[in-house]
Design a protein around this motif. Structure first.
Motif, PDB file in Angstrom:
ATOM      1  N   ALA A 179       8.644  20.245   6.277  1.00 13.69           N
ATOM      2  CA  ALA A 179       9.664  21.312   7.186  1.00 13.69           C
ATOM      3  C   ALA A 179       8.547  22.891   7.440  1.00 13.69           C
ATOM      4  N   ALA A 180       7.419  22.102   8.189  1.00 11.00           N
ATOM      5  CA  ALA A 180       5.983  22.680   8.866  1.00 11.00           C
ATOM      6  C   ALA A 180       6.261  22.808   9.905  1.00 11.00           C
ATOM      7  N   GLY A 181       7.286  22.490  10.596  1.00  8.85           N
ATOM      8  CA  GLY A 181       7.089  22.018  12.193  1.00  8.85           C
ATOM      9  C   GLY A 181       7.907  22.739  12.579  1.00  8.85           C
ATOM     10  N   MET A 234      -1.350  -0.178  -2.864  1.00  8.13           N
ATOM     11  CA  MET A 234      -1.042   0.868  -1.216  1.00  8.13           C
ATOM     12  C   MET A 234      -1.480   0.344  -0.311  1.00  8.13           C
ATOM     13  N   LYS A 235      -1.807  -0.735  -0.065  1.00  9.35           N
ATOM     14  CA  LYS A 235      -2.234  -1.873   0.881  1.00  9.35           C
ATOM     15  C   LYS A 235      -0.657  -2.132   1.651  1.00  9.35           C
ATOM     16  N   ARG A 236      -0.305  -1.985   0.718  1.00 11.15           N
ATOM     17  CA  ARG A 236       1.682  -2.909   1.716  1.00 11.15           C
ATOM     18  C   ARG A 236       2.346  -2.363   2.781  1.00 11.15           C
ATOM     19  N   VAL A 237       2.137  -0.900   2.128  1.00  9.82           N
ATOM     20  CA  VAL A 237       3.089   0.207   3.376  1.00  9.82           C
ATOM     21  C   VAL A 237       2.376   0.708   3.772  1.00  9.82           C
ATOM     22  N   THR A 238       2.816   0.444   5.726  1.00 10.56           N
ATOM     23  CA  THR A 238       2.243   1.049   6.950  1.00 10.56           C
ATOM     24  C   THR A 238       2.960   2.178   6.506  1.00 10.56           C
ATOM     25  N   ILE A 239       2.166   3.579   7.377  1.00  6.59           N
ATOM     26  CA  ILE A 239       2.792   4.850   6.989  1.00  6.59           C
ATOM     27  C   ILE A 239       2.917   5.346   8.586  1.00  6.59           C
ATOM     28  N   VAL A 240       4.381   5.814   8.754  1.00  8.77           N
ATOM     29  CA  VAL A 240       4.043   6.123  10.062  1.00  8.77           C
ATOM     30  C   VAL A 240       4.013   7.445  10.848  1.00  8.77           C
ATOM     31  N   TRP A 241       3.116   7.953  10.753  1.00 11.80           N
ATOM     32  CA  TRP A 241       3.388   9.728  11.341  1.00 11.80           C
ATOM     33  C   TRP A 241       3.838   9.817  13.035  1.00 11.80           C
ATOM     34  N   ASP A 242       4.734  10.768  13.041  1.00 10.76           N
ATOM     35  CA  ASP A 242       5.355  10.859  14.006  1.00 10.76           C
ATOM     36  C   ASP A 242       3.497  12.578  14.078  1.00 10.76           C
ATOM     37  N   TRP A 243       3.573  13.052  15.272  1.00  8.94           N
ATOM     38  CA  TRP A 243       2.202  13.414  15.716  1.00  8.94           C
ATOM     39  C   TRP A 243       2.562  15.022  15.655  1.00  8.94           C
ATOM     40  N   ASN A 244       3.341  15.753  17.269  1.00 10.75           N
ATOM     41  CA  ASN A 244       3.982  17.138  16.921  1.00 10.75           C
ATOM     42  C   ASN A 244       4.440  17.308  16.274  1.00 10.75           C
ATOM     43  N   GLY A 245       4.333  18.080  15.689  1.00  9.95           N
ATOM     44  CA  GLY A 245       4.512  19.379  14.236  1.00  9.95           C
ATOM     45  C   GLY A 245       4.540  18.949  13.178  1.00  9.95           C
ATOM     46  N   THR A 246       3.728  17.753  12.757  1.00  4.67           N
ATOM     47  CA  THR A 246       3.349  16.687  12.069  1.00  4.67           C
ATOM     48  C   THR A 246       2.521  17.049  10.910  1.00  4.67           C
TER      49      THR A 246
END
Length: 216
Positions: free
Chosen positions: A185-187, A1-13
């Motif tokens: 789909a909650a945003g 699980m250390k190989r991938v970087t999760i790139v999160w959106d902020w608003n609505g995510t």
């Protein structure tokens, strides 16, 4: 699980500010004698990027007034009231579960950077993220260039990244940099719109977390 970087959106995510954004839009429309967006469902059908186009779909006429002035007005209202917004249920647990599993996490947002930093500190989740990438203005242009510059500086490729967002723009940015994408789909956009892009769509952050664990 250390190989991938999760790139999160902020608003609505991660941040549940959907109702607030709809309310601010309607306040500004009423101030100008224009009809409000009739419902949250209608808001989620018209919201999108570029933000200027969304304002026009909502009813603004930029032949009459200046877009930058409208954006400044919107941001002043948003910044004041958004500090009361909360994370979507389960978000804090998801973020720190990934952090303690050794997964790198980044926020990539079209938000104004100083406002975003204030929000995450108020919510006490700043330690979950390795970096916070955001804009230094309130015009909410595409964040694709921001992602590309960050990837170049860190010598990353699209294969190293997994984008999580709530709009078609998040998918467009992921495609531009060659990364995988999951939409939630909650945003700010409804599920029907999100499904048109062809990438996986989760109903909420909990379902998204399960999908992410299977991928990385």
């Amino acid at each position: 699980m250390k190989r991938v970087t999760i790139v999160w959106d902020w608003n609505g995510t991660l941040l549940n500010d959907v109702n607030l954004n709809c309310a601010i839009m309607n306040r500004m429309l009423r101030k100008r004698g224009k009809p409000p967006v009739p419902s949250l469902e209608a808001y989620r059908r018209i919201f999108g990027f570029p933000i200027k186009d969304y304002y026009e779909r909502a009813g603004f006429d930029f032949g009459v007034e200046n877009y930058e002035s409208v954006a400044d007005e919107y941001m002043a209202l948003y910044r004041r009231d958004s500090m009361d917004c909360r994370l979507f249920p389960g978000t804090r647990q998801v973020l720190f579960d990934f952090k303690y599993s050794g997964v790198r996490q980044v926020i990539l947002s079209a938000s104004q950077r100083d406002c975003l930093l204030e929000q995450i500190h108020r919510l006490k989740i700043q330690d979950a993220f390795d970096e916070v990438l955001a804009l230094n203005h309130c015009l909410a242009h595409s964040k694709a260039e921001l992602a590309e510059e960050w990837m170049k500086q860190n010598r990353l490729s699209g294969e190293d990244l997994l984008f999580i967002g709530d709009t078609l723009h998040d998918y467009e940015v992921s495609r531009r940099v060659g990364a995988s994408c999951l939409l939630v789909a909650a945003g700010h956009q409804d599920k029907e719109r999100l499904l048109t892009c062809g990438c996986p769509v989760a109903d909420d952050i909990g379902e998204a977390a399960g999908w992410i664990q299977e991928q990385i």
